[in-house]
Design an enzyme around this catalytic site. Sequence first.
Site, PDB file in Angstrom:
ATOM      1  CE  LYS A   1      22.248  68.752  61.933  1.00 49.73           C
ATOM      2  NZ  LYS A   1      22.299  69.100  60.538  1.00 49.73           N
TER       3      LYS A   1
ATOM      4  CD  GLU B   1      20.787  53.049  63.857  1.00 48.03           C
ATOM      5  OE1 GLU B   1      20.446  54.370  64.394  1.00 48.03           O
ATOM      6  OE2 GLU B   1      20.523  52.844  62.661  1.00 48.03           O
TER       7      GLU B   1
ATOM      8  N   GLY C   1      25.466  66.502  58.915  1.00 47.62           N
ATOM      9  CA  GLY C   1      25.922  65.559  59.774  1.00 47.62           C
ATOM     10  C   GLY C   1      27.348  65.072  59.013  1.00 47.62           C
ATOM     11  NE  ARG C   2      25.655  64.344  52.878  1.00 46.07           N
ATOM     12  CZ  ARG C   2      24.475  64.385  53.183  1.00 46.07           C
ATOM     13  NH1 ARG C   2      23.857  64.026  54.405  1.00 46.07           N
ATOM     14  NH2 ARG C   2      23.446  65.202  52.520  1.00 46.07           N
TER      15      ARG C   2
ATOM     16  CD  GLU D   1      23.612  60.381  54.921  1.00 41.49           C
ATOM     17  OE1 GLU D   1      23.172  59.565  55.280  1.00 41.49           O
ATOM     18  OE2 GLU D   1      24.316  61.420  55.504  1.00 41.49           O
TER      19      GLU D   1
ATOM     20  CG  HIS E   1      48.430  41.545  46.240  1.00 36.56           C
ATOM     21  ND1 HIS E   1      49.236  40.913  45.675  1.00 36.56           N
ATOM     22  CD2 HIS E   1      49.250  42.625  46.655  1.00 36.56           C
ATOM     23  CE1 HIS E   1      50.507  41.200  45.512  1.00 36.56           C
ATOM     24  NE2 HIS E   1      50.494  42.372  46.110  1.00 36.56           N
TER      25      HIS E   1
ATOM     26  CE  LYS F   1      17.552  57.648  59.924  1.00 37.20           C
ATOM     27  NZ  LYS F   1      17.669  59.207  60.161  1.00 37.20           N
TER      28      LYS F   1
HETATM   29  O1  F6P Z   1      20.526  58.607  58.874  1.00 36.84           O
HETATM   30  C1  F6P Z   1      21.682  59.463  58.063  1.00 36.84           C
HETATM   31  C2  F6P Z   1      21.860  60.456  59.334  1.00 36.84           C
HETATM   32  O2  F6P Z   1      20.920  61.337  59.446  1.00 36.84           O
HETATM   33  C3  F6P Z   1      23.247  61.006  58.799  1.00 36.84           C
HETATM   34  O3  F6P Z   1      23.025  61.995  57.779  1.00 36.84           O
HETATM   35  C4  F6P Z   1      23.815  61.432  60.124  1.00 36.84           C
HETATM   36  O4  F6P Z   1      25.197  61.705  59.814  1.00 36.84           O
HETATM   37  C5  F6P Z   1      23.495  60.138  60.705  1.00 36.84           C
HETATM   38  O5  F6P Z   1      22.328  59.839  60.416  1.00 36.84           O
HETATM   39  C6  F6P Z   1      23.733  60.542  62.349  1.00 36.84           C
HETATM   40  O6  F6P Z   1      22.827  61.474  62.839  1.00 36.84           O
HETATM   41  P1  F6P Z   1      22.930  62.096  64.091  1.00 36.84           P
HETATM   42  O7  F6P Z   1      24.308  62.768  64.246  1.00 36.84           O
HETATM   43  O8  F6P Z   1      21.732  63.082  64.353  1.00 36.84           O
HETATM   44  O9  F6P Z   1      22.903  60.856  65.255  1.00 36.84           O
END
Ligand code: F6P
Length: 550
Positions: free
Chosen positions: A211, A217, A273-274, A359, A390, A514
């Site tokens: 987003k 990452e 995002g979620r 979240e 199990h 972060k």
């Molecule tokens: O760090 C949490 C977060 O902001 C989530 O809410 C989001 O889904 C994820 O990181 C990834 O963010 P982006 O889509 O901006 O890379």
Amino acid sequence: MNADSRTRLDQTSEWAALNKHREQLGEVQLRELFAADPARGTAYTLQVGDLHIDYSKHLVTGETLTLLRELAAATDVFGLRDAMFRGDKINTTEDRAVLHTALRAPRGAVVEVDGENVVPAVHAVLDKMSAFSERVRSGEWTGHTGKRIKNVVNIGIGGSDLGPAMAYEVLRSFTDRGLTVRFVSNVDGADLHEAVRDLDPAETLFVIASKTFTTIETITNATSARDWLLTELKAGQDAVAKHFVALSTNAEKVSEFGIDTANMFEFWDWVGGRYSYDSAIGLSLMIAIGPDRFREMLDGFHLVDEHFRTAPAESNVPLLMGLLGIWYGNFHDAQSHAVLPYSHYLSKFTAYLQQLDMESNGKYVGRDGKEVDWQTGPVVWGTPGTNGQHAYYQLIHQGTKLIPADFIGFAEPVADLLPGLVAQHDLLMANFFAQTQALAFGKTPDEVRGEGVPEELVPHKTFKGNHPTTTILAKSLTPSVLGQLIALYEHKVFVQGAVWNIDSFDQWGVELGKVLAKRVEPALTEGAEVPDLDGSTTALVAKYRDLRGR
Ligand code: F6P
């Protein structure tokens, strides 16, 4: 109702009434409730779309449900719901509208943000995604060397990974089996390594999902993927255009990375995002299942959106599920909630729900900026049911904790199951039904004795039962049913956040880690000065450097 002026939740008369009712009910037994009302198994059920919801095995009476609905009314859950659907900026700490529901609105619907109807833009992006997906699926879109794309690697994290990764697993039987689709999220290089090591780069498309397009990452993995591709293909920067597309709200950053914005699929800041996997973030999924199946999934979401928006409180399923969670979390001290699907294809379902729920509602500060004095979001956990039986079901049956659980199952196995395996479905579902039965009704000491068990083993073999569960049963696991299920949980989470008076749509709690990671990283390199960290972290960094010979 204004979040600041609203009466503190635990000061409302409805809260007090529920506390009193809880005391009066005491240790009410499901055995007693069913004995008193033999029709309970059919009376305490609801239907939404294809989902049959059985909530008869809950520690509730008609009065409990009335009192819970009164709490929802007092906290104006439906008022906030209407504000969300209307496009009001209910995500107050980020000053944003919350409109994932617009992503699945039918063409022609009107949903306004700041006076502008967003539905045409939603459909324009869906159309662009459909056209692109078809080009990849048909082989018309080729890589830099002219080879057909056979592999799709989605790089994203959190909401830009969990949704499409989960849905890809769920809908595997609807996917083009000739395509290899993989999801890379972890900044641990092992994730990307395992995803690409056996792929031909000439046949590989990377879908970079972020987003913000600033998530470390994702950008790190995307950069490594680009390096791998260009090195393996012995190609220049111009090869990127045929092998990289972006899903983002941030055109500037996408173009800075080197992806042509013509190959960018857009979404908007009013999509959390979620809550984003039915936006452009679903592109990898759409390539896998095709645009028609994707639309069926969106229609499933929309069906439940409409149900949540219009159904009266008594038959509103997300409202009911949210309130039941509040009943256990706030009035029975339950700390967690298990989601236990009886479908192998739902193996990533609970992991997806963890972000959605934890979240969203893992917060101790209310919308009024004050600390809450009540429990908020539960720990959500679970894996496919028969495996859990199990492993950890022992604790649910005979442990000391109250763990409300959702059981999700399907009458039919997926359509393309090998014929020889179809018969196994009844065994799977026999377990599904047996577990909620055992959890609810247990086994009394007398029943155990009646089986001839020696007296010293009777306590060990007794099951107290009385463990509450919801059963969600559908005919089959289709794209539409998946959409219905996810929308159900989205709105359940919404209901709980509304009652608890928290902003379910921000996520400030992920920020500190972060920032600290950025400070720590330089300290890990050879000869670097270790900044002033706390005593424990400094020692750990020193140990790490020692182990790495730095
Ligand atoms: O760090 C949490 C977060 O902001 C989530 O809410 C989001 O889904 C994820 O990181 C990834 O963010 P982006 O889509 O901006 O890379």
